[in-house]
Design an enzyme around this catalytic site. Structure first.
Site: not given
Lengths: 227, 219
Positions: B53-56, B95
């Site tokens: 997921s993009e938020n790490g 990320s």
């Protein structure tokens, strides 16, 4: 003795000038330095450029700062939220400038600023309206566009643990933009849930080394809620 | 031509299961917000596919039970998720290095339009959109090793979404490799759109009638 821990919000916010570029960490409510945003509202600086992934929710925090007319421009990837009422009203009225940046380009522009890289090339946005007016270059058969770094005058960061040298750890997805913003700014102000004695943090677990941090204020608020 | 026979479009769970079936063990995968998120529910845990997921967040597991929510653990859609054994956290620049550096094997996105040359439009429906929200879509579309799209075959007004040229603002050029719709699975090739699967009872002619670009049969 180095001691970056300050005892009051006023001390944490001292010296932020009108016209500053302020980088604000967080992704949704997670890792978002709410107490520092409220501190900035109290401090009074205006004509601000804010870089943040989102453009505020409801009428509190960043939305309130905008509502007070203190934000000239917002740089973000996703101006929509569950309740972006303040941003949308200001934007439709032409009272706030918006720069939309792809989320990865936003993060990379700040990391580049922190690393002393003024310009870099990326494939993100090629052939889209993000590429309009930007330098294009073909490298090894692929087309890239140039993006400028995004340095901050101030970063507002939320950490999980901090010590008096400004070493930081984060909790789970609360890390997000915080470490790159800490690197990218001249003045990095941190709110931390926990303050640890020097030496208590395992050096292997420090995510943001204290060199990137200027001030730390203790804000033990518990868990994030509401997006 | 005879009267159109009744056909049964793929349901959302069927579409998600169809995408999941095509993801082999070992792939690192980002599922876009919206329809693609459901794909994860159809990949059995014993087939080790690692969701990003993009938020790490790398190594995401399914949604938590209501009494086991971890308030610090959300995905890019800002929904609560869980972490699998072996999962890890990183900051946003790392990320997106996974995305932009070509480390993800697959990204699955929703879309407004996909063109026969692989162009994708999925972030704004007008050049004059007041405040379009791009998020990580352009990074994912340009950066992942392969981009698949999951979407309805036609828009709510019946207009085709598989088109010769996108009319909406582009997210990326020439990026899409495969499209899963409620009517068909279509590969994007040098010939254009090649149909590799269709909803039961649907004829090729019926599918073509609902598609702006020319379709080719596999083989």
């Amino acid at each position: 003795m180095i001691n970056k821990i300050v005892q009051s919000m006023a001390e944490a916010m001292a010296g932020i000038k009108d016209g500053s570029t302020v980088l604000i960490g967080g992704f949704g409510a997670v890792g978002q330095p709410n107490a520092l945003i409220d501190g900035l509202i109290e401090q009074g600086a205006k004509d601000l450029t804010i870089a943040c992934n989102n453009a505020g929710v409801g009428r509190v925090g960043l939305a309130r700062l905008m509502d007070l007319g203190r934000v000239r421009k917002i740089i973000c990837s996703f101006p929509r939220s569950s309740d972006p009422v303040v941003f949308e009203t200001l934007y439709r009225a032409g009272k706030i400038e918006l720069e939309i940046v792809p989320q990865g380009t936003l993060a990379e522009r700040m990391r580049a600023a922190g690393a002393g890289v003024p310009l870099f090339f990326t494939a993100t946005g090629v052939g889209t309206k993000m590429a309009v007016g930007k330098e294009h270059r073909e490298i090894d058969g692929r087309t890239y566009i140039a993006e400028r770094s995004l340095p901050g005058d101030v970063a507002l960061v939320e950490a999980w643990e901090a010590d008096r040298w400004g070493n930081l750890t984060y909790k789970q997805a609360g890390r997000n933009f915080n470490p790159v913003m800490a690197m990218a700014s001249k003045l990095t102000i941190v709110q931390s849930q926990h303050i640890r004695e020097l030496g208590e943090l395992n050096p292997d677990h420090v995510v943001t080394p204290g060199i990137f941090v200027d001030r730390v204020v203790h804000v033990p608020y518990g868990d994030p809620s509401g997006f | 031509m005879s009267e159109t026979v009744a056909f049964k479009p793929f349901s959302r769970p069927q579409m998600a299961a169809r995408v999941a079936q095509d993801i082999p063990e070992g792939w690192y995968v980002n599922l876009g917000i919206g329809i693609p998120t459901a794909v994860a529910d159809h990949v059995p845990l014993e087939r080790e596919v690692i969701f990003h997921s993009e938020n790490g967040v790398l190594g995401m597991g399914p949604a938590p039970e209501k009494d086991k929510i971890e308030p610090w653990l959300i995905n890019a859609g800002k929904q609560y998720v869980t972490m699998r054994a072996g999962g890890s956290f990183c900051h946003h620049a790392d990320s997106f290095s996974m995305i932009r550096g070509g480390h993800l094997d697959l990204c699955v996105l929703g879309a407004f339009q996909v063109a026969e040359n692989g162009d994708i439009a999925n972030w704004a429906t007008s050049e004059n959109d007041t405040a379009p929200a791009v998020g990580g879509a352009m990074d994912l579309a340009a950066g992942a090793k392969r981009l698949w799209v999951m979407m309805e075959h036609t828009a709510k007004d019946g207009s085709p979404k598989l088109v010769q040229r996108c009319t909406y603002p582009l997210t990326a050029v020439g990026a899409v490799k495969r499209v899963y719709t409620n009517l068909a699975v279509v590969d994007v090739t040098e010939r254009g759109f090649v149909v590799i699967d269709m909803a039961p009872g649907l004829s090729f002619e019926d599918l073509q009638a609902r598609t702006d670009a020319k379709l080719h049969l596999a083989g």
